[in-house]
Design a protein around this motif. Sequence first.
Motif, PDB file in Angstrom:
ATOM      1  N   CYS A   1       0.852  -1.186   0.000  1.00  0.00           N
ATOM      2  CA  CYS A   1       0.000   0.000   0.000  1.00  0.00           C
ATOM      3  C   CYS A   1       0.896   1.247   0.000  1.00  0.00           C
ATOM      4  O   CYS A   1       1.803   1.356   0.815  1.00  0.00           O
TER       5      CYS A   1
ATOM      6  N   CYS B   1       0.189   3.562   3.380  1.00  0.00           N
ATOM      7  CA  CYS B   1       0.685   3.237   4.726  1.00  0.00           C
ATOM      8  C   CYS B   1       1.904   2.314   4.695  1.00  0.00           C
ATOM      9  O   CYS B   1       2.405   1.926   5.738  1.00  0.00           O
TER      10      CYS B   1
ATOM     11  N   CYS C   1      -6.248  -2.505   0.934  1.00  0.00           N
ATOM     12  CA  CYS C   1      -5.387  -2.518   2.116  1.00  0.00           C
ATOM     13  C   CYS C   1      -6.253  -2.465   3.365  1.00  0.00           C
ATOM     14  O   CYS C   1      -7.076  -1.572   3.544  1.00  0.00           O
TER      15      CYS C   1
ATOM     16  N   CYS D   1      -4.985   0.384   6.539  1.00  0.00           N
ATOM     17  CA  CYS D   1      -5.388   1.786   6.656  1.00  0.00           C
ATOM     18  C   CYS D   1      -6.849   1.984   6.247  1.00  0.00           C
ATOM     19  O   CYS D   1      -7.244   3.052   5.784  1.00  0.00           O
TER      20      CYS D   1
HETATM   21 ZN   LIG Z   1      -2.665   0.986   3.572  1.00  0.00          ZN
END
Ligand SMILES: [Zn+2]
Length: 436
Positions: free
Chosen positions: A37, A40, A58, A61
Amino acid sequence: MKFYPGYQYVRQVTEFEKESDLIVQKGLIKDGKNYRCQRCNTTFLAHENCLPDGRYYCRECLLLGRITSSHYLVTKPIKKPVKKAVTFCFKGKLTPAQEKISQGLVQNFIKQKNSLVYAVTGAGKTEMLFSLLCYCLTEGLTVAFCSPRVDVCCEIQPRLQQVFPKLSVGLRYYGAKPYEPTPLLVCTTHQLLYFKAAFHLIVVDEIDAFPYAHDKKLHFAVSNALHESGATVFLSATPSELEIKKAQQQAGLFCLPARYHRRKLPVPKLVRIKKQSLPLTFRNKRVFLQWIKYLLLHNHILLFCASISQLKAMEEFLKKEVGKDAVGSVHAADPKRQEKISDMRQNAFQIFCCSTILERGVTFSNVSVLVFEADHQIFTKATLLQIAGRADRKGEFSHSEVIFCFSQMTPALKGAIKEIKELNQKAQKAGLLNEV
Ligand SMILES: [Zn+2]
């Protein structure tokens, strides 16, 4: 479509393609069988986070809004800084030791070097940053002041607003209003995940606090939100040895072992109570209540418990023993949390039972501190140091004391007391204490 500079928007490709000055990144990047991702920096196995329509997302996050393999992260670069006049209203006065650090931070920042301020609780860390904040804002640079803890952010924002009264000082945490750009933003470290290359200066307060200390994505968030020409200042009263070493090697360590009021840190007293759970046996009860009465002679008491169940039992027990209206309590999930903390600031309770949520960031005057079950594993060395740091924070000397009730000695207890003694010695040697 409106894009605020430095803020990362999660968009489908068709929503922004006509604008040319934007930085566009894929939301997720494929890496063999994994995806990473870009918001994050978490890597995950593709098949674990697959949607029914075949896209990946993801999970780490998710709270910031879902980002999938069909999304893009779109950011408008921040503008070139333009100098401006800033009204700076700081009425206090820094001690020579604070002043030296304050100037050192500005010099380090100009050289684009990161700094770590290792200063005891009550040293006046925030005040030491005012010069640097003022320098950045006058240069037209953008600044984020963050902490892992919401309570700390809520306490710092009005203080900064007072110092820079003509500037809008933003405040952001989970559940707050939609983003509006401000030259100075106070936010939780989580909120930095929304930004890319947005700030010239990022101050991270309480770097050893949960959840920042052990959360890689928050460390990534800080570096990702920092502009390439920027620098970071980390603050802590209890940094890890690794952080101290790292800062030392980069010549960015500033240490202040004494408090603003030039008194020693209270050294905790150890009180052995054999069975550390409620209800107490007759003998333990007598010993415990004697200490409570002794502390109440001069101050109110902040009483820390290791668990919510013990906290509630303690509140009931003390209400019976000391008086119904004299005792209050607070914990993280308490819906009246803010209200009760502000009541305690007005000295509404003689004894205020709390969980570790009050271990840092909050200042009460005229309190002594008692930790029940201080040998419990929840009380790490750093936590005990922070808790002890709630005593004798401000005002005139009030015989504020720190008591650790325990049944068995732990490395954390030993370590915390040793460190307090060492810091006092260091401060004494450096001439930073008044003779008592
Ligand atoms: Zn993420």
